[in-house]
Design a protein around this motif. Structure first.
Motif, PDB file in Angstrom:
ATOM      1  N   MET A  63       4.782  -8.511  -3.363  1.00 35.50           N
ATOM      2  CA  MET A  63       5.305  -7.867  -2.158  1.00 35.50           C
ATOM      3  C   MET A  63       6.374  -6.970  -2.558  1.00 35.50           C
ATOM      4  O   MET A  63       6.360  -5.558  -2.244  1.00 35.50           O
ATOM      5  CB  MET A  63       5.880  -8.975  -0.992  1.00 35.50           C
ATOM      6  CG  MET A  63       6.374  -8.299   0.041  1.00 35.50           C
ATOM      7  SD  MET A  63       5.348  -7.614   1.219  1.00 35.50           S
ATOM      8  CE  MET A  63       6.257  -7.141   2.680  1.00 35.50           C
ATOM      9  N   MET A  98       4.691  -3.433   6.540  1.00 33.37           N
ATOM     10  CA  MET A  98       4.908  -4.441   5.713  1.00 33.37           C
ATOM     11  C   MET A  98       6.237  -5.228   5.971  1.00 33.37           C
ATOM     12  O   MET A  98       6.408  -6.186   5.853  1.00 33.37           O
ATOM     13  CB  MET A  98       4.678  -4.073   4.142  1.00 33.37           C
ATOM     14  CG  MET A  98       3.192  -3.839   4.004  1.00 33.37           C
ATOM     15  SD  MET A  98       2.918  -2.923   2.463  1.00 33.37           S
ATOM     16  CE  MET A  98       3.758  -4.037   1.142  1.00 33.37           C
ATOM     17  N   LEU A  99       7.538  -4.335   5.977  1.00 31.86           N
ATOM     18  CA  LEU A  99       8.559  -4.803   5.952  1.00 31.86           C
ATOM     19  C   LEU A  99       8.686  -5.509   7.155  1.00 31.86           C
ATOM     20  O   LEU A  99       9.312  -6.658   7.457  1.00 31.86           O
ATOM     21  CB  LEU A  99       9.814  -3.894   5.936  1.00 31.86           C
ATOM     22  CG  LEU A  99       9.775  -3.233   4.787  1.00 31.86           C
ATOM     23  CD1 LEU A  99      10.586  -1.916   4.633  1.00 31.86           C
ATOM     24  CD2 LEU A  99      10.361  -4.127   3.727  1.00 31.86           C
ATOM     25  N   LEU A 103       2.720   2.290   6.516  1.00 28.91           N
ATOM     26  CA  LEU A 103       2.375   0.915   5.905  1.00 28.91           C
ATOM     27  C   LEU A 103       3.454   0.240   5.319  1.00 28.91           C
ATOM     28  O   LEU A 103       3.786  -1.066   5.630  1.00 28.91           O
ATOM     29  CB  LEU A 103       1.327   1.250   4.937  1.00 28.91           C
ATOM     30  CG  LEU A 103       0.572   0.258   4.291  1.00 28.91           C
ATOM     31  CD1 LEU A 103      -0.116  -0.300   5.466  1.00 28.91           C
ATOM     32  CD2 LEU A 103      -0.340   0.657   3.222  1.00 28.91           C
ATOM     33  N   PHE A 104       4.467   1.114   4.991  1.00 26.49           N
ATOM     34  CA  PHE A 104       5.729   0.576   4.385  1.00 26.49           C
ATOM     35  C   PHE A 104       6.440  -0.184   5.453  1.00 26.49           C
ATOM     36  O   PHE A 104       6.880  -1.526   5.316  1.00 26.49           O
ATOM     37  CB  PHE A 104       6.420   1.752   3.897  1.00 26.49           C
ATOM     38  CG  PHE A 104       7.415   1.564   2.827  1.00 26.49           C
ATOM     39  CD1 PHE A 104       6.873   1.657   1.783  1.00 26.49           C
ATOM     40  CD2 PHE A 104       8.755   1.443   3.046  1.00 26.49           C
ATOM     41  CE1 PHE A 104       7.406   1.348   0.557  1.00 26.49           C
ATOM     42  CE2 PHE A 104       9.700   1.227   1.893  1.00 26.49           C
ATOM     43  CZ  PHE A 104       8.961   1.404   0.577  1.00 26.49           C
ATOM     44  N   ILE A 142       0.333  -0.833  -2.706  1.00 22.43           N
ATOM     45  CA  ILE A 142       0.821  -1.168  -1.559  1.00 22.43           C
ATOM     46  C   ILE A 142      -0.113  -2.570  -0.947  1.00 22.43           C
ATOM     47  O   ILE A 142       0.584  -3.687  -0.615  1.00 22.43           O
ATOM     48  CB  ILE A 142       1.355  -0.197  -0.446  1.00 22.43           C
ATOM     49  CG1 ILE A 142       2.259   0.735  -1.316  1.00 22.43           C
ATOM     50  CG2 ILE A 142       1.961  -0.757   0.702  1.00 22.43           C
ATOM     51  CD1 ILE A 142       2.954   1.801  -0.182  1.00 22.43           C
ATOM     52  N   TRP A 168       0.816  -6.246  -0.443  1.00 23.66           N
ATOM     53  CA  TRP A 168       0.858  -7.056   0.623  1.00 23.66           C
ATOM     54  C   TRP A 168      -0.067  -8.220   0.731  1.00 23.66           C
ATOM     55  O   TRP A 168       0.216  -9.233   1.326  1.00 23.66           O
ATOM     56  CB  TRP A 168       0.786  -6.231   1.905  1.00 23.66           C
ATOM     57  CG  TRP A 168       0.795  -6.743   3.270  1.00 23.66           C
ATOM     58  CD1 TRP A 168       1.752  -6.979   4.033  1.00 23.66           C
ATOM     59  CD2 TRP A 168      -0.420  -7.062   4.172  1.00 23.66           C
ATOM     60  NE1 TRP A 168       1.393  -7.684   5.160  1.00 23.66           N
ATOM     61  CE2 TRP A 168       0.041  -7.584   5.107  1.00 23.66           C
ATOM     62  CE3 TRP A 168      -1.780  -6.927   3.702  1.00 23.66           C
ATOM     63  CZ2 TRP A 168      -0.907  -7.866   6.386  1.00 23.66           C
ATOM     64  CZ3 TRP A 168      -2.711  -7.343   4.948  1.00 23.66           C
ATOM     65  CH2 TRP A 168      -2.269  -7.991   5.953  1.00 23.66           C
ATOM     66  N   LEU A 176       6.316  -2.863  -2.322  1.00 26.63           N
ATOM     67  CA  LEU A 176       7.269  -1.883  -1.828  1.00 26.63           C
ATOM     68  C   LEU A 176       8.013  -0.875  -2.967  1.00 26.63           C
ATOM     69  O   LEU A 176       8.099   0.266  -2.591  1.00 26.63           O
ATOM     70  CB  LEU A 176       8.199  -2.919  -1.085  1.00 26.63           C
ATOM     71  CG  LEU A 176       8.016  -3.490   0.071  1.00 26.63           C
ATOM     72  CD1 LEU A 176       9.038  -4.608   0.596  1.00 26.63           C
ATOM     73  CD2 LEU A 176       7.575  -2.369   1.120  1.00 26.63           C
TER      74      LEU A 176
END
Lengths: 337, 205, 174
Positions: free
Chosen positions: A147, C73-74, C69-70, A135, A139, A151
């Protein structure tokens, strides 16, 4: 003095296990290319060495000497540590993998670097930490492909880790221990004692979720090359790229090793009279058979769509594994009383 | 039945069995740099210029190839043979092989069968300038691959394969053996005639 | 040896927790929190509680923090001026009282409360900390365990109802 002996022995064991694992990783890439080639009526690598046997070494040297490019808009710190976060958990799991009954030649007792009493959970814990590498790599690259790959990888690994963990629970109920060595010893005495015969459903769900967990085809959404270039490591080059590559293959070997320990009796020989063959060779044979299976399904199946992947994980695999746990628990309860 | 098929994944297993069996079939790979393809006679490889058997140049510098070339990669500088007025030759002949599309129109256009294509397909060089072929290089190619050139002209029906000057040039060209069309169908009288005979036939009618 | 390891783990835990709330880049905060989880797990290992250590990593590092974290990032949060906003007096009040309590407790002779029967030797006699936790959880604390799982089930059903908008609307229309 005794401490020095213990530490020395541990370091020696670590060196041997790491050497074998890294060599296996190198030749896993070779085996994969060769087997896929044969499945597609090709020859595969043939140029470097006889039948291309030195190809992994040439590839390694190439990657080692390649230029290391860091994209100018990347987050340099995280970009640099992401491959390490990815690789270390993949290699660290082999510490609790029992590879032989004993290693009497070196004065040790158990054929495992560290016979942790929660060995299985330890492997699962570090496997989940490997997700961070992916991840963060996605990022920090500051690229849309990376990215999206990161994800997808995060979502996929979180989903399939559940199925993976739940399919292991049946084995735990049968053997009553979290130590991989004790799980192996519980399957002693011939292949009819192996857990695969008592837990066939768990074995199937384990293998399917292991394929998804290691981002292999047909579940390789995080690095689907036809849509995401290379997924989370699109921006990586040289040694850092090699780290991701190593991590992927080391993870594959780890889950296959774990499958052979949990379901196929680990280092135990399938028949009593075959006991003269050392245990680590049996473990290697079983692991490589599973690795061949991984390549085989890669050569056979097309990539699934991401929503199908999620639907399959949550709506099919997890209910099946939960039902399997229920029935196994009932069976164990009835058998024990 | 459908449920059982889903549970035991028979369809997936069928696919896997097929792939497994495929592993034992022989590979169709040609180990190219070590083993080379058998190139057919009509293959259009690098262009070459041919000589007569006595060593004199066939090319008469007519520039028809230059006119026929669709990618304009041929440049002919025509001149009179010194001391022989009205006899012309190509003083310079340039071929930019990087632009050549290997269509073979130049060989078709050549009235004296001076051009033929060889079976050479490995044209990579380290210096791009080496791909600007001049007259010297083209004749060298023609000498080195004379058999290829003859076979090419035969395969493309431009020559009888001998390149024999005494028999006359282009005799084989556009002439097809008579075809037996079967009972009752008269064979056209013009089939199989030489050009002179054909012209005489046309003049008669 | 154990002392050195303990002080290392404790120091890194404290430092990384402070970094978790002070670093400006959100992803760095998550990384600091990850470091903290690992060192807390290390503290568990020092207390012979391997099971807790591993579960700490699986649950917190492997599941919860990955989701954080997910989301980070979004959302693609910028390191904006999130610090020192209007609520800081309340924070000072609450944290100051907690700090005063801690200082008072240390001054009053530490946390020398009553120590239960679960010494390291006792846990080993039960067959390891996994067995000890299992025995305690499924005998003495069975009711709280079941209540907790019921709460989680309710939360799960609630999440499904919230995401499936059509489910609720259809029922209202009927």
């Amino acid at each position: 003095m005794e401490l020095a002996m213990t530490v020395g022995l541990a370091v020696f064991q670590i060196a041997i296990v790491m050497g074998v694992v890294l060599l296996s990783v190198a030749y896993m890439t070779y085996a994969e290319r060769k087997v896929l080639s044969f499945m597609q009526d090709r020859l595969g690598p043939m140029e470097v060495g006889p039948y291309g046997l030195l190809q992994p070494i040439a590839d390694g040297l190439k990657l080692f000497f390649k230029e290391d490019i860091i994209p100018s808009s990347a987050n340099k710190l995280i970009f640099a540590i992401a491959p390490i976060i990815c690789l270390v958990p993949a290699l660290i799991g082999f510490a609790v993998m029992p590879y032989n009954e004993t290693y009497a030649a070196f004065g040790g007792e158990a054929g495992v670097i560290s016979d942790l009493n929660v060995g299985l959970l330890y492997i699962l814990a570090f496997a989940s930490v490997g997700t961070y590498g992916v991840i963060l790599a996605g990022w920090s690259s500051n690229s849309k492909y990376a990215m999206l790959g990161g994800l997808r990888c995060g979502a996929q690994i979180i989903s399939y880790e559940l199925a993976l963990g739940l399919s292991i629970v049946g084995v735990l109920l049968l053997s009553g221990s979290l130590s991989l060595r004790e799980i192996t010893m519980a399957q002693d005495g011939g292949f009819w004692h192996w857990n695969i015969l008592l837990q066939p459903v768990a074995f199937v769900t384990y293998v399917i979720s292991a394929v998804a967990e290691t981002n292999r085809l047909p579940f390789d959404m995080p690095e689907a090359e036809s849509e995401l270039v290379a997924g989370f490591f699109t921006e990586y080059t040289g040694m850092r790229f090699a780290f991701f590559f190593l991590a992927e293959y080391a993870n594959m070997i780890l889950v296959c090793c774990l499958a052979s320990v949990l379901f196929l009796g680990g280092y135990e020989a399938p028949m009593e009279f075959l006991n003269f063959i050392p245990g680590f060779i049996w473990l290697a044979i079983k692991t490589w058979a599973l690795l061949f299976f991984f390549i085989w399904i890669r050569g056979t199946f097309p990539r699934v769509r991401f929503d199908q992947l999620m639907k399959f994980g949550w709506k099919v695999l997890i209910p099946i594994t939960l039902a399997n746990i229920l029935f196994t628990a009932l069976g164990v309860y009835i058998y024990n009383n | 039945m459908g449920l059982m098929r889903d549970i035991f994944m028979t369809e997936l297993m069928g696919g896997m069995k097929l792939v497994f069996l495929q592993m034992f079939k022989p590979s169709c790979t040609l180990q190219y740099p070590h083993v080379k393809h058998n190139v057919p006679d009509g293959y259009r490889g690098l262009m070459s210029l041919l000589r007569y058997e006595d060593g004199s140049e066939r090319c008469v510098g007519c520039s028809l190839c230059e006119a026929a070339c669709p990618s304009n990669c041929i440049k002919v500088v025509s001149d009179e043979v010194p001391g022989q007025p009205l006899v012309r030759y190509a003083k310079e002949y340039y071929l930019d092989i990087t632009r050549c599309v290997f269509c073979g129109f130049c060989t078709e256009a050549c009235p004296v069968d001076a051009l033929a294509m060889t079976k050479v397909y490995e044209a990579s060089v380290y210096d791009r300038r080496e791909l600007m072929f001049d007259k010297h290089k083209l004749y060298e190619l023609g000498e080195a691959h004379l058999a290829d050139g003859k076979a090419y002209l035969l395969a493309h029906n431009m020559d009888d394969g001998t390149l024999n000057p005494t028999e006359g040039l282009g005799d084989n060209r556009y002439e097809f053996p008579p075809v037996d069309l079967g009972e009752g169908v008269p064979v056209p009288t013009t089939v199989g005639l030489t050009r002179e005979a054909l012209e005489a036939e046309v003049a008669k009618s | 040896m154990m002392q050195v390891l303990f002080y290392y783990m404790a120091a890194v835990t404290v430092v990384s927790s402070v970094l978790t709330v002070t670093l400006k880049q959100p992803v760095y905060n998550v990384l600091a929190l990850l470091t903290m989880f690992f060192h807390v797990a290390g503290l568990y290992v020092l207390l012979n509680a391997e099971f807790l250590a591993v579960v700490q990593i699986i649950v917190y590092a492997g599941a919860i923090l990955v989701l954080y974290l997910f989301v980070l990032m979004l959302l693609n949060l910028r390191s904006d001026a999130r610090h020192m906003h209007r609520q800081w007096p309340f924070a000072v009040l609450i944290l100051g009282s907690v700090a005063a309590m801690l200082v008072g407790a240390f001054a009053g002779g530490g946390f020398g409360g009553e120590i239960g029967q679960y010494s390291t030797a006792y846990i080993d006699s039960l067959g390891g900390d996994t067995q000890a936790i299992g025995l305690t959880l499924y005998t003495d604390y069975l009711l709280p365990f079941e209540v907790a799982s019921l709460v989680l089930l309710v939360a799960m059903v609630g999440a499904i109802v919230l995401t499936k908008k059509g489910l609720v609307d259809d029922q209202v229309e009927d």
